[in-house]
Design an enzyme around this catalytic site. Structure first.
Site, short mmCIF file in Angstrom:
data_model
loop_
_atom_site.label_atom_id
_atom_site.label_comp_id
_atom_site.label_asym_id
_atom_site.label_seq_id
_atom_site.Cartn_x
_atom_site.Cartn_y
_atom_site.Cartn_z
N ASP A 14 35.57 -4.40 -32.77
CA ASP A 14 35.64 -2.83 -32.11
C ASP A 14 35.13 -2.76 -30.67
O ASP A 14 34.81 -1.82 -30.15
CB ASP A 14 34.84 -1.68 -32.93
CG ASP A 14 35.21 -1.70 -34.41
OD1 ASP A 14 36.19 -1.65 -34.64
OD2 ASP A 14 34.02 -1.53 -35.18
N GLY A 16 37.44 -2.91 -28.27
CA GLY A 16 38.66 -2.26 -27.54
C GLY A 16 39.74 -3.11 -27.45
O GLY A 16 40.59 -3.18 -26.43
N LYS A 17 39.94 -4.24 -28.22
CA LYS A 17 40.81 -4.96 -28.19
C LYS A 17 42.09 -4.50 -28.29
O LYS A 17 43.16 -4.77 -27.50
CB LYS A 17 40.94 -6.00 -29.38
CG LYS A 17 39.40 -6.92 -29.35
CD LYS A 17 39.46 -7.79 -30.60
CE LYS A 17 39.23 -7.00 -32.02
NZ LYS A 17 37.85 -6.30 -32.16
N LYS A 19 43.28 -1.60 -27.20
CA LYS A 19 43.60 -0.98 -26.01
C LYS A 19 44.00 -2.15 -24.94
O LYS A 19 44.91 -1.90 -24.25
CB LYS A 19 42.52 -0.22 -25.43
CG LYS A 19 42.53 0.27 -24.09
CD LYS A 19 41.48 0.84 -23.20
CE LYS A 19 42.00 0.50 -21.67
NZ LYS A 19 41.39 1.66 -20.73
N ASN A 39 41.25 -4.87 -42.57
CA ASN A 39 39.81 -4.64 -42.14
C ASN A 39 39.95 -4.06 -40.72
O ASN A 39 38.87 -3.61 -40.37
CB ASN A 39 38.69 -5.62 -42.42
CG ASN A 39 39.38 -7.24 -42.18
OD1 ASN A 39 40.57 -7.27 -41.66
ND2 ASN A 39 38.51 -8.24 -42.13
N GLY A 41 40.62 -2.24 -37.31
CA GLY A 41 41.24 -0.99 -36.96
C GLY A 41 41.35 -0.77 -35.34
O GLY A 41 40.26 -1.17 -34.64
N HIS A 42 42.56 -0.87 -35.00
CA HIS A 42 42.66 -0.75 -33.49
C HIS A 42 43.31 0.49 -33.12
O HIS A 42 44.27 0.80 -33.40
CB HIS A 42 43.50 -1.94 -33.16
CG HIS A 42 42.95 -3.53 -33.56
ND1 HIS A 42 43.89 -4.51 -33.58
CD2 HIS A 42 41.77 -3.87 -33.98
CE1 HIS A 42 43.14 -5.56 -34.06
NE2 HIS A 42 41.96 -5.08 -34.20
N GLN A 189 38.70 -8.31 -35.43
CA GLN A 189 37.23 -8.77 -35.71
C GLN A 189 36.60 -9.17 -34.30
O GLN A 189 37.16 -8.85 -33.28
CB GLN A 189 37.07 -9.55 -36.75
CG GLN A 189 37.05 -8.81 -38.16
CD GLN A 189 38.49 -8.78 -38.63
OE1 GLN A 189 39.44 -9.84 -38.37
NE2 GLN A 189 39.06 -7.51 -39.12
N THR A 298 37.21 3.01 -37.22
CA THR A 298 38.84 3.42 -37.11
C THR A 298 39.03 3.09 -38.62
O THR A 298 39.96 3.97 -39.11
CB THR A 298 39.63 2.30 -36.48
OG1 THR A 298 39.05 2.38 -35.07
CG2 THR A 298 40.97 2.95 -36.12
N GLY A 301 35.44 5.21 -40.80
CA GLY A 301 34.74 6.47 -40.47
C GLY A 301 33.38 6.28 -40.39
O GLY A 301 32.55 7.46 -40.19
N ARG A 304 28.92 3.81 -36.24
CA ARG A 304 28.57 2.28 -35.63
C ARG A 304 27.28 2.12 -35.29
O ARG A 304 26.90 3.03 -34.48
CB ARG A 304 29.42 1.66 -34.73
CG ARG A 304 30.91 1.68 -35.20
CD ARG A 304 31.99 1.46 -34.06
NE ARG A 304 33.16 1.25 -34.42
CZ ARG A 304 34.32 1.60 -33.66
NH1 ARG A 304 34.16 1.88 -32.63
NH2 ARG A 304 35.66 1.60 -34.21
#
Ligand code: GDP
Ligand code: IMO
Ligand code: MG
Length: 429
Positions: A14, A16-17, A19, A39, A41-42, A189, A298, A301, A304
Site C-alpha cells: 500500500d 502507492g504503487k 499511483k 490480495n 488493492g491499487h 504487496q 482497498t 476496508g 491500517r
C-alpha cells in the site's frame, strides 16, 4: 536510455504503487503484473475518478497492453468481474489490452474457503486478505495446482471470457523488449511481505521483490534497467506481524473499525488526533496519519496500522532489491505534525544495530532508535517542484535519502496524477 522499469513496494504494501505505475504508464507500451493475486488493492485517481484494481495492472486505463504474468495467481471469478467492471466504464478489454499467462495458477473455491479468517485460525493469525492466495501458491509449489491453461479447458462459466486472453506470455514479453518497447513491471504487496525476505510467517506467499519480477515473467536480469522502490513518508501495515515503529497498538487500531465508522465525523476525528498528536500522544500521532492518509485497505476496508518511517527496514529493502532510486509518497500526510521521527537503528538485547532483524520473534521485541526533525504546516499538495517545498520537508527528504542510501526520483504529494514531482528522471522512461 531506460526501456524496462520494475516498480515495487519497499515496505508492507500500500505504498502507492498503483499511483506511481499509472504515472509512469503514460510512457510505457506494456504493463505487467508479475506476482500475487487479488490480495493486492491499487487505487488510481484520475481527475475526479477513482479506479480500484486488484488483479488487472493499473496500465489498463491508458489503453496499453497489460499482462497478468506467470508468477501470479488468478481467481477467474474476480478476473471476469474486473473485466466487466472496466467494460461498463467504457474501457476496451480484449487481447490487445489484456493478456493472461497460460502458466499463472488458478485460485479455486477450495483455496478461498481454506483462507477464510473467520473460519481458519491460521488465516486469522496472519491476517490474510482471505482471497485464497496462500493455499493456491502452496498447491503450485506442491505440484498439485491448476494452471490457467488447464482451467480454460474446464466447463466453468468464466472460461468463455478468459480463454481468448490466454497466451504463453514469456515470448510476448521478451519479443516486446527485443523490439524496443517500454516495459513496466508492476509490483504488488511489498518487500517486507516477501515470502523469503519479509517478516515470515507474517508475509504473503509470493516474491514481491525484484527476483519475483524475473521468475514471474521469464525475463533475464540484464534486461532490467531500473528498479524503483516505492515508500510512504511514514510506515503502514495491515494484518498481523511485527512492526517496530508502530504508534499505538494493533488492538487500538483494529478497535477503531472500518472507514464507514469514521467517515461521518471525519473532520472532528482529524482535528482531535492532530491536537493530541502534537501534545506528544503516540497513539494519536499514528491515528492522525491513518485519518489524514485515509489508511483503510482497498481490498478489505480494514484500518491500517501506522508508524514513523523505518529507516532500518527501508535500507534493507533498498539492498534486497538493488533499487536504482526510491519514490516517497504521501508526504502531504505529515502536514501539521510539529515533530517528525525517523527510525535510524534498532536496539535489541541491549545492542544497537542498523541492520534489519530477520527473525520475526526478535523483530517484535526491538526498540526503535529515533532521530527527530521539525515538521511543517504548509499544504504541499499543490507543489510542483522540490524547491517549492517547505525547508523542513526538503530536509526530511534529504535525510531519508541518506538513511536509505538511495536517490529519490519521485515525490508524491497527493493521490492525483498532477500531484507528482519528478526530482530526478535518470532511471525513468
Ligand atoms: P498500492 O497498493 O501500493 O497501490 O497502494 P494503495 O492504492 O493500496 O494505497 C495507497 C492510497 O494512497 C491510495 O488510496 C492512493 O490513492 C493514495 N495515495 C497515493 N499517493 C498519495 C499521496 O501522495 N498522498 C495521498 N494523500 N494519497 C496518496
Ligand atoms: P498491495 O499490492 C498490504 C498482507 C495481508 C496479510 C499478509 C498475507 O495493495 O500493496 P495474503 O492474503 O497475501 O495471504 O495476506 O499480507 N497483504 C497486503 N498488505 N497491501 C497488499 O497489497 C497486501 N497483500 C497482502 O494483510 O498481512
Ligand atoms: Mg494496496
Amino acid at each position: 536510455m531506460v526501456q524496462t522499469i520494475v516498480v515495487l513496494g519497499g515496505q508492507w504494501g500500500d505504498e502507492g504503487k498503483g499511483k506511481i505505475v499509472d504515472f509512469l504508464a503514460e510512457k510505457a507500451d506494456v504493463v505487467i503484473r508479475y506476482a500475487g493475486g487479488n490480495n493486492a488493492g491499487h487505487t488510481v485517481v484520475v481527475g475526479e475518478k477513482k479506479y480500484k484494481f486488484h488483479l488487472i495492472p493499473s496500465g489498463i486505463i491508458h489503453g496499453k497492453l497489460n499482462i497478468i504474468a506467470n508468477g501470479t495467481v488468478v481467481d477467474p471469478e474476480v478476473l471476469v468481474h474486473e473485466i466487466e467492471t472496466l467494460e461498463n466504464m467504457g474501457f476496451k478489454v480484449d487481447e490487445n489490452t489484456l493478456i493472461v499467462s497460460s502458466s499463472a495458477h488458478t485460485i479455486l473455491p477450495k483455496h478461498r474457503e481454506e483462507d477464510n479468517p473467520a473460519k481458519s485460525t491460521h488465516a486469522k493469525k496472519i491476517g490474510t486478505t482471505g482471497r485464497g492466495i496462500g493455499p493456491c501458491y502452496r498447491d503450485k509449489i506442491a505440484r498439485t495446482g491448476m494452471r490457467i491453461s488447464e482451467y480454460v479447458e474446464s466447463d466453468s462459466r468464466y472460461v468463455e471470457k478468459i480463454k481468448p486472453l490466454v497466451r504463453d506470455t514469456c515470448y510476448i514479453i521478451n519479443d516486446a523488449i527485443d523490439s524496443g518497447k517500454r516495459i513496466l513491471f508492476e509490483g504488488a504487496q511489498g518487500t517486507l511481505l516477501d515470502i523469503d525476505h519479509g517478516t515470515y510467517p507474517f508475509v504473503t506467499s509470493s516474491n514481491p521483490t525484484v527476483g519475483g519480477a524475473l521468475t514471474g515473467t521469464g525475463v533475464g536480469p540484464k534486461k532490467i534497467d531500473s528498479v524503483i522502490g516505492v515508500f510512504k513518508a511514514y510506515t503502514t501495515r495491515v494484518g498481523g506481524g511485527p512492526f517496530p515503529t508502530e504508534l499505538g497498538t494493533e488492538e487500538q487500531t483494529n478497535a477503531e473499525g472500518v472507514w464507514e465508522n469514521i467517515e461521518p465525523e471525519y473532520e472532528e476525528h482529524l482535528r482531535e488526533a492532530l491536537e493530541k498528536a502534537n501534545e506528544g500522544d503516540e497513539y494519536y500521532q499514528g491515528k492522525y496519519m491513518r485519518l489524514k492518509g485515509k489508511e483503510y485497505g482497498t481490498t478489505t476496508g480494514r484500518p491500517r496500522r501506522t508508524g514513523w518511517f523505518d529507516g532500518v527496514a527501508a535500507k534493507y529493502s533498498v539492498m534486497i532489491n538493488g533499487m536504482t532510486s526510491i519514490v516517497i509518497t504521501k508526504l502531504d500526510v505529515l502536514q501539521g505534525l510539529k515533530r517528525i521521527k525517523i527510525c535510524t537503528a534498532y536496539e535489541f538485547d541491549g545492542k544497537k544495530t542498523d541492520r534489519f532483524i530477520l527473525d520475526s520473534k526478535k523483530l517484535a521485541k526491538v526498540k526503535p532508535v529515533y532521530e527527530e526533525m521539525p515538521g511543517w504546516d504548509m499544504d504541499i499538495s499543490g507543489v510542483k517542484s522540490f524547491d517549492e517545498l517547505p525547508e523542513n520537508a526538503r530536509n526530511y527528504l534529504k535525510r531519508l535519502e541518506e538513511i536509505c542510501g538511495a536517490r529519490i526520483s519521485i515525490i508524491s504529494g497527493g493521490p492525483r496524477r498532477d500531484q507528482t514531482i519528478v526530482v530526478d528522471g535518470k532511471d525513468l522512461f
